[in-house]
Write a protein that holds these residues in place. Structure first.
Motif, mmCIF file in Angstrom:
data_model
loop_
_atom_site.group_PDB
_atom_site.id
_atom_site.type_symbol
_atom_site.label_atom_id
_atom_site.label_comp_id
_atom_site.label_asym_id
_atom_site.label_seq_id
_atom_site.Cartn_x
_atom_site.Cartn_y
_atom_site.Cartn_z
ATOM 1 N N MET A 150 -13.673 -9.367 -3.286
ATOM 2 C CA MET A 150 -13.965 -9.775 -1.922
ATOM 3 C C MET A 150 -13.564 -8.667 -0.955
ATOM 4 S SD MET A 150 -15.061 -11.961 0.255
ATOM 5 C CE MET A 150 -15.477 -13.313 -0.827
ATOM 6 N N ARG A 151 -14.476 -8.396 -0.014
ATOM 7 C CA ARG A 151 -14.156 -7.435 1.050
ATOM 8 C C ARG A 151 -13.537 -8.216 2.204
ATOM 9 N NH1 ARG A 151 -17.361 -2.847 0.016
ATOM 10 N NH2 ARG A 151 -18.696 -3.417 -1.734
ATOM 11 N N LEU A 152 -12.402 -7.743 2.673
ATOM 12 C CA LEU A 152 -11.723 -8.452 3.747
ATOM 13 C C LEU A 152 -12.617 -8.577 4.983
ATOM 14 C CD1 LEU A 152 -9.129 -9.905 4.350
ATOM 15 C CD2 LEU A 152 -8.154 -7.763 5.169
ATOM 16 N N GLY B 44 -4.682 -6.223 -4.385
ATOM 17 C CA GLY B 44 -5.223 -5.829 -3.094
ATOM 18 C C GLY B 44 -5.458 -4.328 -3.076
ATOM 19 N N ILE B 45 -6.566 -3.921 -2.480
ATOM 20 C CA ILE B 45 -6.824 -2.492 -2.310
ATOM 21 C C ILE B 45 -6.735 -2.216 -0.812
ATOM 22 C CG2 ILE B 45 -8.487 -0.628 -2.641
ATOM 23 C CD1 ILE B 45 -9.867 -2.589 -4.724
ATOM 24 N N ILE B 46 -5.840 -1.317 -0.447
ATOM 25 C CA ILE B 46 -5.685 -0.989 0.975
ATOM 26 C C ILE B 46 -6.269 0.401 1.242
ATOM 27 C CG2 ILE B 46 -4.013 -0.520 2.813
ATOM 28 C CD1 ILE B 46 -2.152 -2.555 1.570
ATOM 29 N N ASN B 47 -7.297 0.439 2.055
ATOM 30 C CA ASN B 47 -7.882 1.708 2.470
ATOM 31 C C ASN B 47 -7.211 2.113 3.781
ATOM 32 O OD1 ASN B 47 -9.441 3.849 3.327
ATOM 33 N ND2 ASN B 47 -11.395 2.880 2.761
ATOM 34 N N LEU B 48 -6.406 3.191 3.717
ATOM 35 C CA LEU B 48 -5.640 3.591 4.905
ATOM 36 C C LEU B 48 -6.507 4.293 5.945
ATOM 37 C CD1 LEU B 48 -2.250 4.750 3.363
ATOM 38 C CD2 LEU B 48 -2.710 2.714 4.741
ATOM 39 N N LYS B 49 -7.700 4.716 5.545
ATOM 40 C CA LYS B 49 -8.562 5.378 6.533
ATOM 41 C C LYS B 49 -10.024 5.007 6.293
ATOM 42 C CE LYS B 49 -8.580 9.109 9.548
ATOM 43 N NZ LYS B 49 -8.240 10.476 9.904
ATOM 44 N N TYR C 170 -10.341 -6.265 -1.169
ATOM 45 C CA TYR C 170 -10.400 -4.909 -0.627
ATOM 46 C C TYR C 170 -10.249 -4.960 0.893
ATOM 47 C CZ TYR C 170 -12.659 -0.456 0.719
ATOM 48 O OH TYR C 170 -12.964 0.753 1.291
ATOM 49 N N ASP C 171 -9.137 -4.435 1.376
ATOM 50 C CA ASP C 171 -8.934 -4.353 2.824
ATOM 51 C C ASP C 171 -9.680 -3.142 3.368
ATOM 52 O OD1 ASP C 171 -8.215 -4.194 5.438
ATOM 53 O OD2 ASP C 171 -6.073 -4.565 5.116
ATOM 54 N N ASP C 172 -10.922 -3.405 3.791
ATOM 55 C CA ASP C 172 -11.800 -2.340 4.306
ATOM 56 C C ASP C 172 -11.886 -2.414 5.819
ATOM 57 O OD1 ASP C 172 -13.060 -4.790 4.414
ATOM 58 O OD2 ASP C 172 -15.026 -4.048 3.793
ATOM 59 N N LYS C 173 -10.927 -3.136 6.436
ATOM 60 C CA LYS C 173 -10.986 -3.274 7.884
ATOM 61 C C LYS C 173 -10.454 -2.023 8.577
ATOM 62 C CE LYS C 173 -10.293 -7.323 9.716
ATOM 63 N NZ LYS C 173 -9.975 -8.757 9.981
ATOM 64 N N ILE D 104 -3.013 -1.537 -4.390
ATOM 65 C CA ILE D 104 -3.371 -0.128 -4.595
ATOM 66 C C ILE D 104 -3.627 0.443 -3.206
ATOM 67 C CG2 ILE D 104 -4.968 1.490 -5.657
ATOM 68 C CD1 ILE D 104 -5.605 -0.503 -7.765
ATOM 69 N N ILE D 105 -2.825 1.438 -2.856
ATOM 70 C CA ILE D 105 -2.898 1.994 -1.506
ATOM 71 C C ILE D 105 -3.575 3.360 -1.570
ATOM 72 C CG2 ILE D 105 -1.515 2.695 0.493
ATOM 73 C CD1 ILE D 105 0.634 0.647 -0.891
ATOM 74 N N VAL D 106 -4.669 3.473 -0.826
ATOM 75 C CA VAL D 106 -5.506 4.670 -0.922
ATOM 76 C C VAL D 106 -5.584 5.346 0.446
ATOM 77 C CG1 VAL D 106 -7.810 5.535 -1.514
ATOM 78 C CG2 VAL D 106 -6.897 3.508 -2.693
ATOM 79 N N GLY D 107 -5.188 6.632 0.517
ATOM 80 C CA GLY D 107 -5.290 7.354 1.784
ATOM 81 C C GLY D 107 -5.677 8.805 1.540
ATOM 82 N N PRO D 108 -6.218 9.447 2.578
ATOM 83 C CA PRO D 108 -6.704 10.829 2.434
ATOM 84 C C PRO D 108 -5.601 11.783 1.970
ATOM 85 C CG PRO D 108 -7.355 9.928 4.561
ATOM 86 C CD PRO D 108 -6.467 8.923 3.931
ATOM 87 N N ARG D 109 -4.359 11.555 2.419
ATOM 88 C CA ARG D 109 -3.281 12.479 2.060
ATOM 89 C C ARG D 109 -3.036 12.488 0.555
ATOM 90 N NH1 ARG D 109 1.946 11.336 5.207
ATOM 91 N NH2 ARG D 109 0.425 10.921 6.839
#
Ligand SMILES: Nc1ncnc2c1ncn2[C@@H]1O[C@H](COP(=O)(O)OP(=O)(O)OP(=O)(O)O)[C@@H](O)[C@H]1O
Ligand SMILES: [Mg+2]
Length: 443
Positions: free
Chosen positions: A1-3, A348-353, A379-382, A402-407
Motif C-alpha cells: 500500500m502506498r501511503l 514500512g518503507i520510508i522515502n526521505l526524499k 510505502y511512505d511516499d508522501k 526500511i529508510i531510504v535517502g539520497p545520502r
C-alpha cells in the motif's frame, strides 16, 4: 500500500478522553473513530488488525474441529423467553421493537440462537459431537463503556458452542477449546493465563477465563507466577486425550477476585511465587450441561434408545478487545509495537526524499519485491519532512522500517530499523529486502 493512496488519519495530539495506552494509540494511529460511547468505526489500519486476529482465531478453531458459520445480530425475544434469560439479562440487553410490535434484541451472546439451530436438525447421538462458532458483532449496553475497544458496547466476539451426548463428551469438547485458546493467544504474542471463573448469567459449573496481565486491566487476579511463563501446548492431537494438558495448567492456583480464596492461595503457593496483579479478560469458556438444552428441548436419541438432553458448552474470545489487549502488552512511549503475526503491514518503507529519482527508484523496487514476497509493505511516499515520517511510522508500530535517502544511496545503502529493539543496520537495498523476507519466513 502506498501511503499517498491510503486513509491513515494520524492525530498529532493525544485525545484527552483516552486514559490508557492502547486507547490513546488506537485513536492517534487512526485505527478507530468513536461515534457514541462504546461505538466505533474501524478505520482501515484498525480493521486490518481486527481481520488478522480473526483469521488466527479461525485457524486455531479449525485445528480443534470447530466449524464456522454466521448467526444474525438481531434475535427474537421468544427464544430468550424459552431459556428464561429474557428478564434476567437486565439493562445490558438492547431491546428493539419492529414495525409489527414484535420484540427483538441485539444479541449479547448466542446460546439460544444456536440451540434453536441445533434442535431443528439434529436427532441422533450419531451426529454428535458438534462444535460450531461464528465471529459476529455483539451489543451489550455496558454501564461504563471505557478504555476504547476494551469495553465497548458494540464489540466483535468469536463465540462457539459445543453439543455432546453426555458430560464426558462435553468435557472433551471443553478441553479442546481450552487448548485451542492457549495456542491462539500464544500466536497473538500474548501470555494468557487460564483462571477458574464465576459462570455469571451464562450458568454452569466448569468455567475458565483467560487473562493477560496488565496494570490497566479491569480484573484483579491471583495466581502462581509459573503459570505466566508456561508455554502454549502447540501441536497436539485434538483427537487424543487432552486432560493431562489441561490438568497441568489448572493444577497451579489461579483465580479472579470473584473466585479468590485467600487461605487456599497462601496454602498452595509459596510466598515468592504469589502473584497478585491486574488482568484483562480476553476469553471465557463454560461447560453448562443442559442449562439451555432442557428448557429449549434440544435432545437426541441415544444408543440406549432413549432421548437425552444434549450437554453443552460455550466459548468466547473478545476479538475486538484483543486489539487493545495486544497494544497494552506491546508498546513503548513512541507508539505501538505489533507482533509479526497481526501487524497491519509487514514493513514500512520510508522515502526521505520523494521526487529524488534515485530514492524513488530504489523505494519502488523494494516495494514491489516485498509485495511479491507477500510481506505487504506500507510505502511512505508522501512529501512530509523526515521527522514526521519517522514518528508516524513509529506510532503505527510496523515491526520493521526500511529508510531510504539520497545520502545513504550514494554509498549504496539503506537503513533497516527494528521497531521493537530500535536496532539499526545499514544494508544494500538487496540485502534489506532479503532480511525482511527472512523475518516473515515462519509467520
Ligand atoms: N464490553 C465488551 N467489550 C469488548 N469485549 C468484550 C466486552 N464484553 C465481553 N467482551 C469479550 O468477550 C469475551 C466473552 O464474553 P463474556 O460473556 O465472558 O464477557 P464478560 O465476562 O461479561 O466480560 P467482562 O467481565 O469483561 O464484562 C470476554 O472474555 C471478553 O474478551
Ligand atoms: Mg466472561
Amino acid at each position: 500500500m502506498r501511503l499517498s493512496r491510503y486513509f491513515l488519519p494520524v492525530l498529532k495530539e493525544t485525545p484527552a478522553s483516552a486514559e490508557i495506552a492502547s486507547h490513546r494509540f488506537m485513536l492517534r494511529a487512526g485505527m478507530i473513530k468513536q461515534h457514541s460511547a462504546g461505538i466505533y468505526s474501524w478505520l482501515p489500519l484498525g480493521f486490518k488488525v481486527l481481520t488478522k486476529i480473526g483469521n488466527i482465531v479461525r485457524e486455531e478453531q479449525a485445528r480443534a474441529f470447530a466449524v464456522e458459520m454466521l448467526m444474525p445480530t438481531i434475535q427474537p425475544a421468544e427464544l430468550w423467553k424459552e431459556s428464561g434469560r429474557y428478564e434476567d439479562y437486565g439493562k445490558e440487553m438492547l431491546r428493539i421493537t419492529d414495525r409489527s410490535n414484535r420484540e427483538l434484541l441485539y444479541g449479547p451472546t448466542n446460546e439460544e440462537v444456536l440451540t434453536d439451530v441445533f434442535r431443528s436438525y439434529v436427532r441422533s447421538y450419531k451426529d454428535l459431537p458438534q462444535m460450531l462458532y461464528h465471529i459476529q458483532w455483539k451489543f451489550r449496553d455496558e454501564r461504563r463503556p471505557r478504555f476504547g475497544v476494551m469495553r465497548g458496547r458494540e464489540f466483535l466476539m468469536k463465540d462457539g458452542y459445543s453439543f455432546d451426548l453426555d458430560m464426558e463428551g462435553a468435557v472433551r469438547s471443553y478441553n479442546r477449546m481450552f487448548v485451542a485458546y492457549l495456542n491462539t493467544f500464544s500466536r497473538l504474542g500474548l501470555k494468557a493465563v487460564p483462571m477458574r471463573a464465576d459462570t455469571g448469567p451464562i450458568g454452569g459449573d466448569l468455567s475458565h477465563e483467560f487473562l493477560i496481565l496488565a496494570d490497566t486491566g479491569e480484573s484483579e487476579v491471583f495466581c502462581h507466577a509459573d503459570l505466566v511463563e508456561m508455554d502454549a501446548p502447540g501441536n497436539v492431537d485434538f483427537d487424543g486425550d487432552l486432560q493431562p494438558l489441561v490438568d497441568q495448567r489448572t493444577a497451579l492456583y489461579a483465580a479472579t477476585d470473584e473466585m479468590h480464596d485467600k487461605d487456599a492461595f497462601e496454602a498452595q503457593v509459596p510466598e515468592d511465587k504469589r502473584l497478585s496483579a491486574r488482568g484483562i479478560e480476553i476469553g471465557h469458556i463454560f461447560c453448562f450441561g443442559d442449562k439451555y438444552s432442557k428448557p429449549m428441548g434440544a435432545k437426541v436419541m441415544g444408543p440406549d434408545g432413549k432421548e437425552h438432553f444434549v450437554q453443552m458448552g460455550s466459548y468466547g474470545i473478545g476479538v475486538s478487545r484483543l486489539v487493545g489487549g495486544i497494544i497494552e502488552a506491546s508498546h513503548d512511549e513512541n507508539g505501538i509495537v505489533w507482533p509479526k503475526s497481526v501487524t497491519p503491514f509487514g514493513a514500512g518503507i520510508i522515502n526521505l526524499k520523494t521526487g529524488d529519482a534515485e530514492a524513488d527508484k530504489v523505494c519502488e523496487d523494494i516495494y514491489a519485491r516485498l509485495g511479491t514476497a507477500g510481506v505487504d509493505p506500507l510505502y511512505d511516499d508522501k512529501n512530509d519532512r523526515g521527522g514526521v515520517k519517522f514518528s508516524r511510522m513509529d506510532l503505527i508500530g510496523l515491526p520493521y522500517q526500511i529508510i531510504v535517502g539520497p545520502r545513504g544511496l550514494k554509498e549504496g545503502i539503506v537503513e533497516v530499523k527494528d521497531r521493537k529493539t530500535g536496532e539499526r543496520q545499514n544494508l544494500s537495498p538487496d540485502a534489506a529486502v532479503n532480511f525482511i523476507i527472512e523475518q516473515y519466513k515462519d509467520i
